[in-house]
Design a protein around this motif. Structure first.
Motif, PDB file in Angstrom:
ATOM      1  N   ILE A 130      26.709 113.019 -12.022  1.00  0.00           N
ATOM      2  CA  ILE A 130      27.828 112.730 -11.558  1.00  0.00           C
ATOM      3  C   ILE A 130      28.004 112.348 -10.386  1.00  0.00           C
ATOM      4  CG2 ILE A 130      30.769 112.367 -11.562  1.00  0.00           C
ATOM      5  CD1 ILE A 130      29.966 113.438 -14.759  1.00  0.00           C
ATOM      6  N   VAL A 131      28.385 111.585  -9.085  1.00  0.00           N
ATOM      7  CA  VAL A 131      28.872 111.055  -7.458  1.00  0.00           C
ATOM      8  C   VAL A 131      29.946 110.917  -7.638  1.00  0.00           C
ATOM      9  CG1 VAL A 131      27.839 110.830  -5.775  1.00  0.00           C
ATOM     10  CG2 VAL A 131      26.211 110.744  -7.158  1.00  0.00           C
ATOM     11  N   MET A 132      30.986 111.824  -7.152  1.00  0.00           N
ATOM     12  CA  MET A 132      32.412 111.322  -6.791  1.00  0.00           C
ATOM     13  C   MET A 132      32.801 110.936  -5.300  1.00  0.00           C
ATOM     14  SD  MET A 132      34.981 113.571  -8.971  1.00  0.00           S
ATOM     15  CE  MET A 132      34.160 113.982  -9.950  1.00  0.00           C
ATOM     16  N   ASP A 133      32.839 109.771  -4.662  1.00  0.00           N
ATOM     17  CA  ASP A 133      33.762 110.126  -3.622  1.00  0.00           C
ATOM     18  C   ASP A 133      35.295 110.708  -4.219  1.00  0.00           C
ATOM     19  OD1 ASP A 133      34.213 109.245  -0.866  1.00  0.00           O
ATOM     20  OD2 ASP A 133      34.138 107.102  -1.402  1.00  0.00           O
ATOM     21  N   ASN A 134      35.039 110.906  -3.127  1.00  0.00           N
ATOM     22  CA  ASN A 134      36.699 111.438  -2.827  1.00  0.00           C
ATOM     23  C   ASN A 134      38.457 110.749  -1.688  1.00  0.00           C
ATOM     24  OD1 ASN A 134      36.662 113.408  -5.265  1.00  0.00           O
ATOM     25  ND2 ASN A 134      35.498 113.738  -4.250  1.00  0.00           N
ATOM     26  N   GLU A 135      39.204 111.387  -1.565  1.00  0.00           N
ATOM     27  CA  GLU A 135      40.162 111.261  -0.604  1.00  0.00           C
ATOM     28  C   GLU A 135      39.563 112.225  -0.143  1.00  0.00           C
ATOM     29  OE1 GLU A 135      43.681 110.939  -3.248  1.00  0.00           O
ATOM     30  OE2 GLU A 135      44.140 110.270  -1.472  1.00  0.00           O
ATOM     31  N   ALA A 136      40.451 112.300   0.715  1.00  0.00           N
ATOM     32  CA  ALA A 136      40.135 113.916   1.956  1.00  0.00           C
ATOM     33  C   ALA A 136      40.127 114.844   1.609  1.00  0.00           C
ATOM     34  CB  ALA A 136      41.322 113.736   3.155  1.00  0.00           C
TER      35      ALA A 136
END
Ligand SMILES: Nc1ncnc2c1ncn2[C@@H]1O[C@H](COP(=O)(O)OP(=O)(O)OP(=O)(O)O)[C@@H](O)[C@H]1O
Ligand SMILES: [Mg+2]
Length: 254
Positions: A130-136
């Motif tokens: 699972i690759v998660m792109d986040n807010e700051a």
């Protein structure tokens, strides 16, 4: 068990770019199923990956609230949400993408949020990566029931303030109710050798530097042309750097 990689960092430091390059690397390794999660309410990971996005989980939640009492054909809420989640999933060659959309909501959202979280956890455990792109930061994840993050990369630009901010984001993330594995700092758009004050700041910062990613002309060009970062040449400088970072992180974790 899935292996979860999360990318955090101040706005504009390159989180989405680095998350995309991680996905590119995992795709090339052909070592198992991949779920890309866009956890930034202002979803852009799909664009970087060249994928069209129609629904977010935020939309599912809104819809669920609207149809609380008139679900189709006697479907129960759990089944209905499972079904809607499947519909928001974008299935691509080699990976799937799910966008969280807006996750904030008033207290009355609690029930639906909890239901959705449970389903998300169940669902995401089917993937190897699972690759998660986040807010700051990752505050939005702390409200989830269970969340393992095996590898956290906090991205910074090549500046003293940037590194300091990354350190703070790391501190904040550590304080959340997450099961946090290895965490590292990554300096993006960096020169081959970091300026001395930045090196000094890195030494002061609690989060360890994993490595740097250079500025890559191809990324600029691809973005302008609206091309997917997944088709960036394998030998593109940032692509190579991210591959190396992943290898180092894996070596370190044994
Ligand atoms: N190594 C790099 N070389 C060249 N351009 C880059 C590099 N990394 C990022 N960029 C460019 O910098 C801009 C910001 O990057 P990106 O969108 O990945 O940052 P972000 O942290 O996800 O931003 P946001 O906080 O808005 O989500 C983009 O235009 C991207 O193409
Ligand atoms: Mg982004």
């Amino acid at each position: 068990m899935s292996y979860t990689i999360a990318v955090a960092g101040k706005g504009g430091t390159g989180k989405t770019t680095i998350a995309s390059l991680i996905i590119a690397q995992l795709l090339s390794e052909k070592n198992g199923s991949i779920l890309a999660v866009d956890a930034d309410p202002n979803s852009t990971l799909n664009e970087a990956l060249g994928v069209k996005l129609e629904y977010t989980l935020g939309d599912v939640r809104e819809e669920m609230l609207k149809h609380k009492y008139d679900l189709p054909g006697g479907m129960d809420k759990h089944r209905y949400m499972q079904y809607r989640l499947q519909m928001s999933l974008v299935e691509e060659k080699g990976f799937d993408l799910l966008a969280m959309g807006r996750t904030e909501g008033p207290a009355c959202y609690c029930y639906v949020n909890n239901l959705l979280r449970g389903i998300m956890d169940e669902f995401s455990s089917n993937y190897k990566f699972i690759v998660m792109d986040n807010e700051a930061g990752m505050e939005h994840l702390s409200r989830r029931t269970t969340r393992n993050v095996d590898l956290l990369l906090v991205v910074s630009d090549e500046s003293v303030m940037g590194v300091r901010t990354a350190g703070r984001i790391y501190q904040m993330t550590k304080g959340l109710d997450l099961n946090l594995g290895d965490s590292y700092l990554v300096i993006n758009r960096a020169h081959e050798s970091l300026p001395e004050p930045v090196v000094a700041e890195v030494e002061e910062t609690e989060v360890k530097l994993l490595g740097t990613v250079p500025a890559d002309e191809n990324i600029v060009e691809y973005e302008l042309a609206g091309k997917s970062l997944l088709s960036l040449p394998d030998d593109s400088p940032a692509r190579v750097a991210v591959q190396e970072l992943l290898n180092i992180a894996r070596e370190k974790s044994g």
